[in-house]
Scaffold this active site. Structure first.
Site, PDB file in Angstrom:
ATOM      1  N   GLY A 121      24.824  11.892 -10.916  1.00 31.36           N
ATOM      2  CA  GLY A 121      26.122  11.423 -10.425  1.00 31.36           C
ATOM      3  C   GLY A 121      25.938  10.373  -9.333  1.00 31.36           C
ATOM      4  N   LYS A 122      25.007  10.641  -8.458  1.00 27.37           N
ATOM      5  CA  LYS A 122      24.725   9.704  -7.370  1.00 27.37           C
ATOM      6  C   LYS A 122      24.195   8.386  -7.943  1.00 27.37           C
ATOM      7  CE  LYS A 122      22.115   9.942  -3.035  1.00 27.37           C
ATOM      8  NZ  LYS A 122      21.301  10.879  -2.237  1.00 27.37           N
ATOM      9  N   ASP A 145      39.020  14.168  -6.120  1.00 30.15           N
ATOM     10  CA  ASP A 145      39.531  15.538  -6.155  1.00 30.15           C
ATOM     11  C   ASP A 145      39.012  16.243  -4.897  1.00 30.15           C
ATOM     12  OD1 ASP A 145      40.759  15.114  -8.561  1.00 30.15           O
ATOM     13  OD2 ASP A 145      39.179  16.018  -9.780  1.00 30.15           O
ATOM     14  N   TYR A 152      31.530  11.968  -2.455  1.00 28.07           N
ATOM     15  CA  TYR A 152      31.803  10.539  -2.242  1.00 28.07           C
ATOM     16  C   TYR A 152      31.524  10.123  -0.796  1.00 28.07           C
ATOM     17  CZ  TYR A 152      34.043  10.608  -6.835  1.00 28.07           C
ATOM     18  OH  TYR A 152      34.281  10.728  -8.184  1.00 28.07           O
TER      19      TYR A 152
HETATM   20  C1  LIG Z   1      31.027  15.263  -9.032  1.00 30.30           C
HETATM   21  C2  LIG Z   1      29.889  14.998 -10.008  1.00 30.30           C
HETATM   22  C3  LIG Z   1      30.077  13.647 -10.680  1.00 30.30           C
HETATM   23  C4  LIG Z   1      28.563  14.977  -9.224  1.00 30.30           C
HETATM   24  O1  LIG Z   1      27.523  14.676 -10.124  1.00 30.30           O
HETATM   25  P1  LIG Z   1      26.083  15.358  -9.979  1.00 30.30           P
HETATM   26  O2  LIG Z   1      25.175  14.675 -10.936  1.00 30.30           O
HETATM   27  O3  LIG Z   1      26.215  16.825 -10.102  1.00 30.30           O
HETATM   28  O4  LIG Z   1      25.723  15.007  -8.474  1.00 30.30           O
HETATM   29  P2  LIG Z   1      24.283  14.633  -7.916  1.00 30.30           P
HETATM   30  O5  LIG Z   1      23.291  15.614  -8.434  1.00 30.30           O
HETATM   31  O6  LIG Z   1      24.001  13.205  -8.141  1.00 30.30           O
HETATM   32  O7  LIG Z   1      24.497  14.885  -6.364  1.00 30.30           O
HETATM   33  C5  LIG Z   1      24.257  13.883  -5.393  1.00 30.30           C
HETATM   34  C6  LIG Z   1      24.494  14.485  -4.023  1.00 30.30           C
HETATM   35  O8  LIG Z   1      25.874  14.897  -3.914  1.00 30.30           O
HETATM   36  C7  LIG Z   1      25.937  16.291  -3.625  1.00 30.30           C
HETATM   37  N1  LIG Z   1      27.060  16.823  -4.389  1.00 30.30           N
HETATM   38  C8  LIG Z   1      27.162  16.958  -5.721  1.00 30.30           C
HETATM   39  N2  LIG Z   1      28.361  17.467  -6.038  1.00 30.30           N
HETATM   40  C9  LIG Z   1      29.013  17.662  -4.881  1.00 30.30           C
HETATM   41  C10 LIG Z   1      30.295  18.172  -4.548  1.00 30.30           C
HETATM   42  N3  LIG Z   1      31.147  18.584  -5.466  1.00 30.30           N
HETATM   43  N4  LIG Z   1      30.638  18.209  -3.238  1.00 30.30           N
HETATM   44  C11 LIG Z   1      29.788  17.780  -2.283  1.00 30.30           C
HETATM   45  N5  LIG Z   1      28.554  17.294  -2.531  1.00 30.30           N
HETATM   46  C12 LIG Z   1      28.189  17.243  -3.824  1.00 30.30           C
HETATM   47  C13 LIG Z   1      24.611  16.862  -4.062  1.00 30.30           C
HETATM   48  O9  LIG Z   1      24.298  18.028  -3.345  1.00 30.30           O
HETATM   49  C14 LIG Z   1      23.671  15.730  -3.754  1.00 30.30           C
HETATM   50  O10 LIG Z   1      23.363  15.731  -2.373  1.00 30.30           O
HETATM   51  P3  LIG Z   1      21.941  15.169  -1.835  1.00 30.30           P
HETATM   52  O11 LIG Z   1      21.871  13.700  -2.238  1.00 30.30           O
HETATM   53  O12 LIG Z   1      22.035  15.373  -0.363  1.00 30.30           O
HETATM   54  O13 LIG Z   1      20.888  16.001  -2.501  1.00 30.30           O
HETATM   55  C15 LIG Z   1      29.767  16.122 -11.056  1.00 30.30           C
HETATM   56  O14 LIG Z   1      29.636  17.347 -10.395  1.00 30.30           O
HETATM   57  C16 LIG Z   1      30.948  16.185 -12.008  1.00 30.30           C
HETATM   58  O15 LIG Z   1      30.978  15.501 -13.032  1.00 30.30           O
HETATM   59  N6  LIG Z   1      31.929  17.062 -11.694  1.00 30.30           N
HETATM   60  C17 LIG Z   1      33.057  17.299 -12.594  1.00 30.30           C
HETATM   61  C18 LIG Z   1      33.969  16.095 -12.696  1.00 30.30           C
HETATM   62  C19 LIG Z   1      34.524  15.680 -11.355  1.00 30.30           C
HETATM   63  O16 LIG Z   1      34.978  16.502 -10.570  1.00 30.30           O
HETATM   64  N7  LIG Z   1      34.473  14.357 -11.107  1.00 30.30           N
HETATM   65  C20 LIG Z   1      35.002  13.762  -9.905  1.00 30.30           C
HETATM   66  C21 LIG Z   1      36.467  13.483 -10.073  1.00 30.30           C
HETATM   67  S1  LIG Z   1      37.149  12.692  -8.628  1.00 30.30           S
END
Ligand SMILES: CC(C)(COP(=O)(O)OP(=O)(O)OC[C@H]1O[C@@H](n2cnc3c(N)ncnc32)[C@H](O)[C@@H]1OP(=O)(O)O)[C@@H](O)C(=O)NCCC(=O)NCCS
Length: 172
Positions: A121-122, A145, A152
């Site tokens: 995601g990052k 959200d 973010y």
């Molecule tokens: C939100 C989303 C895109 C994150 O993707 P991901 O691949 O799991 O995230 P990453 O592994 O790249 O995480 C990167 C960093 O963000 C942090 N992080 C991930 N999800 C997080 C959350 N929900 N809240 C806070 N921090 C979060 C991780 O701990 C990580 O921190 P670090 O760099 O200090 O280790 C994913 O969880 C997702 O698709 N969620 C469902 C859809 C959604 O809610 N989308 C956003 C709509 S606004």
């Protein structure tokens, strides 16, 4: 630092030229020799694959004809794929709309649950920002959200900067 993250940070492949529209950008190799994860800016995405990805994170379904139109009219569409041999799986998606000059807004950021918490995601967000910045767009906004505000924030997004509030109008 996890396996995927170490590969991202050692990989320099996210600096693909902005003109590249198709074919994708390799994010990293993976442990399996015939498996890789890559980005693509090709907007010719199978809408059923995208619907399946959105279903997997519990998003409400949207009419596919409108999703198709939204993708067609987006400024930038970035998908993330796992390729194993000759088969590809859509594992991430996001898009941005823009006035092509000052502003862009990021929408529909999603990583499949099987691939979450691995840094994808990052990487997806950083790639989007890099591409938008390469088009000289300086004002990048999104609607977070509540459960992803810190995700973010860690990427440099500020909620309500200088007290500015996002405002919404919905039909009755
Ligand atoms: C939100 C989303 C895109 C994150 O993707 P991901 O691949 O799991 O995230 P990453 O592994 O790249 O995480 C990167 C960093 O963000 C942090 N992080 C991930 N999800 C997080 C959350 N929900 N809240 C806070 N921090 C979060 C991780 O701990 C990580 O921190 P670090 O760099 O200090 O280790 C994913 O969880 C997702 O698709 N969620 C469902 C859809 C959604 O809610 N989308 C956003 C709509 S606004």
């Amino acid at each position: 630092m996890g396996f995927w993250k170490s590969l991202f940070t050692t990989s320099n492949t996210m600096t693909a030229p902005p003109s590249q529209k198709e074919g994708g950008v390799t994010v990293s190799p993976t442990a399996a020799p015939d498996t890789r994860i890559f980005f693509s800016t090709d907007r010719d995405i199978d809408l059923y694959d995208l619907e399946e990805l959105c279903d997997a994170v519990g998003w409400s379904r949207r009419p596919l004809r409108k999703v198709k139109k939204a993708i067609q009219h987006s400024f930038l569409v970035v998908s993330m794929w796992e390729q194993r041999g000759s088969s590809r799986r859509l594992v991430g998606f996001s898009r941005a709309t823009s006035d092509h000059a000052f502003n862009a807004t990021i929408w529909d950021v999603v990583i499949h649950p099987d691939f979450q918490s691995k840094g994808l995601g990052k990487a997806l967000m950083k790639y989007l920002i890099k591409r938008l910045r390469s088009d000289d767009i300086s004002n990048i906004t999104l609607f977070a959200d509540p459960h992803v505000v810190d995700f973010y924030r860690n990427l440099g997004f500020a909620p309500d900067p200088e007290g500015i509030k996002g405002m919404f109008w919905y039909p009755d």
